[in-house]
Enzyme design. Sequence first.
Site, PDB file in Angstrom:
ATOM      1  N   THR A  67       9.566   5.449   4.836  1.00 39.94           N
ATOM      2  CA  THR A  67       8.896   4.352   5.515  1.00 39.94           C
ATOM      3  C   THR A  67       7.795   4.944   6.376  1.00 39.94           C
ATOM      4  O   THR A  67       7.473   6.138   6.254  1.00 39.94           O
ATOM      5  CB  THR A  67       9.925   3.464   6.262  1.00 39.94           C
ATOM      6  OG1 THR A  67       9.234   2.345   6.805  1.00 39.94           O
ATOM      7  CG2 THR A  67      10.661   4.203   7.361  1.00 39.94           C
ATOM      8  N   LYS A  71       4.813   7.054   3.304  1.00 40.55           N
ATOM      9  CA  LYS A  71       4.830   6.532   1.923  1.00 40.55           C
ATOM     10  C   LYS A  71       3.711   7.085   1.035  1.00 40.55           C
ATOM     11  O   LYS A  71       3.863   7.128  -0.179  1.00 40.55           O
ATOM     12  CB  LYS A  71       4.739   4.994   1.928  1.00 40.55           C
ATOM     13  CG  LYS A  71       6.006   4.313   2.403  1.00 40.55           C
ATOM     14  CD  LYS A  71       5.890   2.802   2.270  1.00 40.55           C
ATOM     15  CE  LYS A  71       7.134   2.114   2.788  1.00 40.55           C
ATOM     16  NZ  LYS A  71       7.121   0.668   2.565  1.00 40.55           N
ATOM     17  N   ASN A  92       8.255   4.445  -1.946  1.00 49.22           N
ATOM     18  CA  ASN A  92       9.262   4.170  -0.917  1.00 49.22           C
ATOM     19  C   ASN A  92      10.642   4.683  -1.313  1.00 49.22           C
ATOM     20  O   ASN A  92      11.565   4.647  -0.504  1.00 49.22           O
ATOM     21  CB  ASN A  92       9.325   2.667  -0.583  1.00 49.22           C
ATOM     22  CG  ASN A  92      10.060   1.871  -1.636  1.00 49.22           C
ATOM     23  OD1 ASN A  92      10.030   2.213  -2.810  1.00 49.22           O
ATOM     24  ND2 ASN A  92      10.726   0.808  -1.236  1.00 49.22           N
ATOM     25  N   ASP A 107       9.378  -1.873  -3.340  1.00 53.76           N
ATOM     26  CA  ASP A 107       9.028  -3.039  -2.498  1.00 53.76           C
ATOM     27  C   ASP A 107       8.521  -4.190  -3.368  1.00 53.76           C
ATOM     28  O   ASP A 107       8.972  -5.328  -3.252  1.00 53.76           O
ATOM     29  CB  ASP A 107       7.934  -2.669  -1.479  1.00 53.76           C
ATOM     30  CG  ASP A 107       8.469  -1.838  -0.329  1.00 53.76           C
ATOM     31  OD1 ASP A 107       9.675  -1.907  -0.051  1.00 53.76           O
ATOM     32  OD2 ASP A 107       7.669  -1.119   0.283  1.00 53.76           O
ATOM     33  N   GLY A 131      -3.315 -10.374   3.362  1.00 52.32           N
ATOM     34  CA  GLY A 131      -3.067  -8.993   3.778  1.00 52.32           C
ATOM     35  C   GLY A 131      -3.363  -8.032   2.645  1.00 52.32           C
ATOM     36  O   GLY A 131      -3.395  -8.442   1.459  1.00 52.32           O
ATOM     37  N   GLY A 133      -2.272  -4.433   3.188  1.00 56.47           N
ATOM     38  CA  GLY A 133      -1.603  -3.194   3.601  1.00 56.47           C
ATOM     39  C   GLY A 133      -0.606  -2.744   2.542  1.00 56.47           C
ATOM     40  O   GLY A 133      -0.693  -3.129   1.372  1.00 56.47           O
ATOM     41  N   ALA A 135       2.657  -3.384   1.973  1.00 65.21           N
ATOM     42  CA  ALA A 135       3.475  -4.396   1.302  1.00 65.21           C
ATOM     43  C   ALA A 135       2.611  -5.198   0.323  1.00 65.21           C
ATOM     44  O   ALA A 135       3.025  -5.480  -0.806  1.00 65.21           O
ATOM     45  CB  ALA A 135       4.128  -5.317   2.330  1.00 65.21           C
ATOM     46  N   GLY A 249      11.608 -13.306   2.962  1.00 61.02           N
ATOM     47  CA  GLY A 249      11.543 -11.854   2.770  1.00 61.02           C
ATOM     48  C   GLY A 249      12.898 -11.160   2.769  1.00 61.02           C
ATOM     49  O   GLY A 249      12.982  -9.967   2.459  1.00 61.02           O
TER      50      GLY A 249
HETATM   51  P1  NDP Z   1       0.376  -2.621   7.025  1.00 57.00           P
HETATM   52  O1  NDP Z   1       0.110  -2.248   8.444  1.00 57.00           O
HETATM   53  O2  NDP Z   1       0.220  -1.614   5.955  1.00 57.00           O
HETATM   54  O3  NDP Z   1      -0.571  -3.870   6.624  1.00 57.00           O
HETATM   55  C1  NDP Z   1      -0.648  -5.018   7.419  1.00 57.00           C
HETATM   56  C2  NDP Z   1      -1.640  -5.998   6.807  1.00 57.00           C
HETATM   57  O4  NDP Z   1      -1.577  -7.196   7.590  1.00 57.00           O
HETATM   58  C3  NDP Z   1      -3.087  -5.520   6.853  1.00 57.00           C
HETATM   59  O5  NDP Z   1      -3.757  -5.940   5.687  1.00 57.00           O
HETATM   60  C4  NDP Z   1      -3.654  -6.243   8.080  1.00 57.00           C
HETATM   61  O6  NDP Z   1      -5.018  -6.580   7.951  1.00 57.00           O
HETATM   62  C5  NDP Z   1      -2.871  -7.533   8.067  1.00 57.00           C
HETATM   63  N1  NDP Z   1      -2.766  -8.093   9.411  1.00 57.00           N
HETATM   64  C6  NDP Z   1      -2.099  -7.598  10.482  1.00 57.00           C
HETATM   65  N2  NDP Z   1      -2.237  -8.408  11.545  1.00 57.00           N
HETATM   66  C7  NDP Z   1      -3.030  -9.439  11.145  1.00 57.00           C
HETATM   67  C8  NDP Z   1      -3.555 -10.603  11.799  1.00 57.00           C
HETATM   68  N3  NDP Z   1      -3.286 -10.864  13.098  1.00 57.00           N
HETATM   69  N4  NDP Z   1      -4.318 -11.445  11.072  1.00 57.00           N
HETATM   70  C9  NDP Z   1      -4.594 -11.194   9.774  1.00 57.00           C
HETATM   71  N5  NDP Z   1      -4.146 -10.104   9.106  1.00 57.00           N
HETATM   72  C10 NDP Z   1      -3.370  -9.248   9.802  1.00 57.00           C
HETATM   73  O7  NDP Z   1       1.856  -3.242   7.027  1.00 57.00           O
HETATM   74  P2  NDP Z   1       2.868  -3.335   5.783  1.00 57.00           P
HETATM   75  O8  NDP Z   1       2.123  -3.869   4.628  1.00 57.00           O
HETATM   76  O9  NDP Z   1       3.612  -2.076   5.647  1.00 57.00           O
HETATM   77  O10 NDP Z   1       3.912  -4.420   6.329  1.00 57.00           O
HETATM   78  C11 NDP Z   1       3.598  -5.802   6.375  1.00 57.00           C
HETATM   79  C12 NDP Z   1       4.883  -6.589   6.528  1.00 57.00           C
HETATM   80  O11 NDP Z   1       5.671  -6.436   5.353  1.00 57.00           O
HETATM   81  C13 NDP Z   1       5.775  -6.159   7.692  1.00 57.00           C
HETATM   82  O12 NDP Z   1       6.228  -7.315   8.342  1.00 57.00           O
HETATM   83  C14 NDP Z   1       6.931  -5.471   7.013  1.00 57.00           C
HETATM   84  O13 NDP Z   1       8.132  -5.579   7.753  1.00 57.00           O
HETATM   85  C15 NDP Z   1       7.024  -6.272   5.729  1.00 57.00           C
HETATM   86  N6  NDP Z   1       7.737  -5.610   4.636  1.00 57.00           N
HETATM   87  C16 NDP Z   1       8.799  -6.280   4.089  1.00 57.00           C
HETATM   88  C17 NDP Z   1       9.522  -5.722   3.076  1.00 57.00           C
HETATM   89  C18 NDP Z   1      10.705  -6.471   2.524  1.00 57.00           C
HETATM   90  O14 NDP Z   1      11.469  -5.869   1.764  1.00 57.00           O
HETATM   91  N7  NDP Z   1      10.886  -7.746   2.838  1.00 57.00           N
HETATM   92  C19 NDP Z   1       9.164  -4.406   2.505  1.00 57.00           C
HETATM   93  C20 NDP Z   1       7.996  -3.803   3.112  1.00 57.00           C
HETATM   94  C21 NDP Z   1       7.335  -4.393   4.148  1.00 57.00           C
HETATM   95  P3  NDP Z   1      -6.236  -5.520   8.144  1.00 57.00           P
HETATM   96  O15 NDP Z   1      -6.289  -4.713   6.878  1.00 57.00           O
HETATM   97  O16 NDP Z   1      -7.420  -6.416   8.312  1.00 57.00           O
HETATM   98  O17 NDP Z   1      -5.907  -4.723   9.371  1.00 57.00           O
END
Ligand code: NDP
Length: 284
Positions: A67, A71, A92, A107, A131, A133, A135, A249
């Site tokens: 994590t 990753k 992961n 994931d 998003g 990121g 996930a 989720g």
């Molecule tokens: P990252 O930090 O890699 O990515 C976060 C993304 O969210 C980015 O694209 C970011 O945009 C966007 N973002 C964050 N804040 C805002 C906001 N206020 N408004 C708009 N966009 C926003 O995080 P992860 O992808 O690793 O994790 C995301 C979620 O997924 C978490 O809640 C995590 O717990 C969950 N998750 C759930 C899993 C499951 O099995 N259910 C597995 C893996 C993750 P920008 O690029 O513009 O900064």
Amino acid sequence: MSRNYRSGLVGVFGCPVDENPTGVMEEAAFAAAGLDYRYITMLVRGGDLAAAVAGMRAVNMRGVNLTIPHKVEVLQYLDELSPAAEIIGAVNTVVNTDGRLWGDNTDGKGFLQSLMEEGAPPEGRHLTILGAGGAARAVAVECALAGAARVDIVNRDPGRGRGLSDLINSRTKSRSDFHAWTGRIAPPEGTDILVNATPLGLHPDVTGKPDIDYDAITGSMTACDVVFNDPDTPFLREAEKRGARRINGLGMLANQGALNFKLWTGVEAPKSVMIETLRREFGL
Ligand code: NDP
């Protein structure tokens, strides 16, 4: 008769990692299946991953989860990748077979399984992902590989958002447009499945929700959240108010845990035990 007192060792490397619930879920599943495996939650700081992977090999761990922040860095220490992990560019889950390390990304597969279980397969559908990121990348690539017709990306940071959209267009048969997330954006026309892949709604700020035009959500859409704690997110509640089907989720988390369990042990995971354990942990 000779006995085997050596446990199968798996676990997670991460920082921060203290609040990661996967270990409780996997340990409950090992106990329920009568398997002598241990899942250890380990604090591995940035910069220490190479040593941790060497240690994993040295003590013959069967596998690990990765994590934040490991990753992507872990790829350089592995012998082989699954096709999806290679496209996503993040791993992961690692499986150690006689010293050969294979990496996968479960994931997105966990998310995909949730869609299938809820009767909303992505094949031929138009997904829109909020998003870009880690996930979002995993979900987007896995759904594209599963035959989604479109996987559109909505993101604040245009570089990251466009990058994911380009990846879908260049490495899969799905088509993708990038939409800059400025103001209260409406989901692109034709969206069938709308996914919140941002952390908005995640504990402790459980009131957070993506800033989108919820009135553009229709009853024919499926709304999915990757946020699992609390799984009853404001995003899903808003979508449900407009008649959309909802998928939370928690299922994705349990599904990826069950996939990892099978990869490490070769045994089908007792998934109901895993979901029950998570619900108890989250006080649901
Ligand atoms: P990252 O930090 O890699 O990515 C976060 C993304 O969210 C980015 O694209 C970011 O945009 C966007 N973002 C964050 N804040 C805002 C906001 N206020 N408004 C708009 N966009 C926003 O995080 P992860 O992808 O690793 O994790 C995301 C979620 O997924 C978490 O809640 C995590 O717990 C969950 N998750 C759930 C899993 C499951 O099995 N259910 C597995 C893996 C993750 P920008 O690029 O513009 O900064």
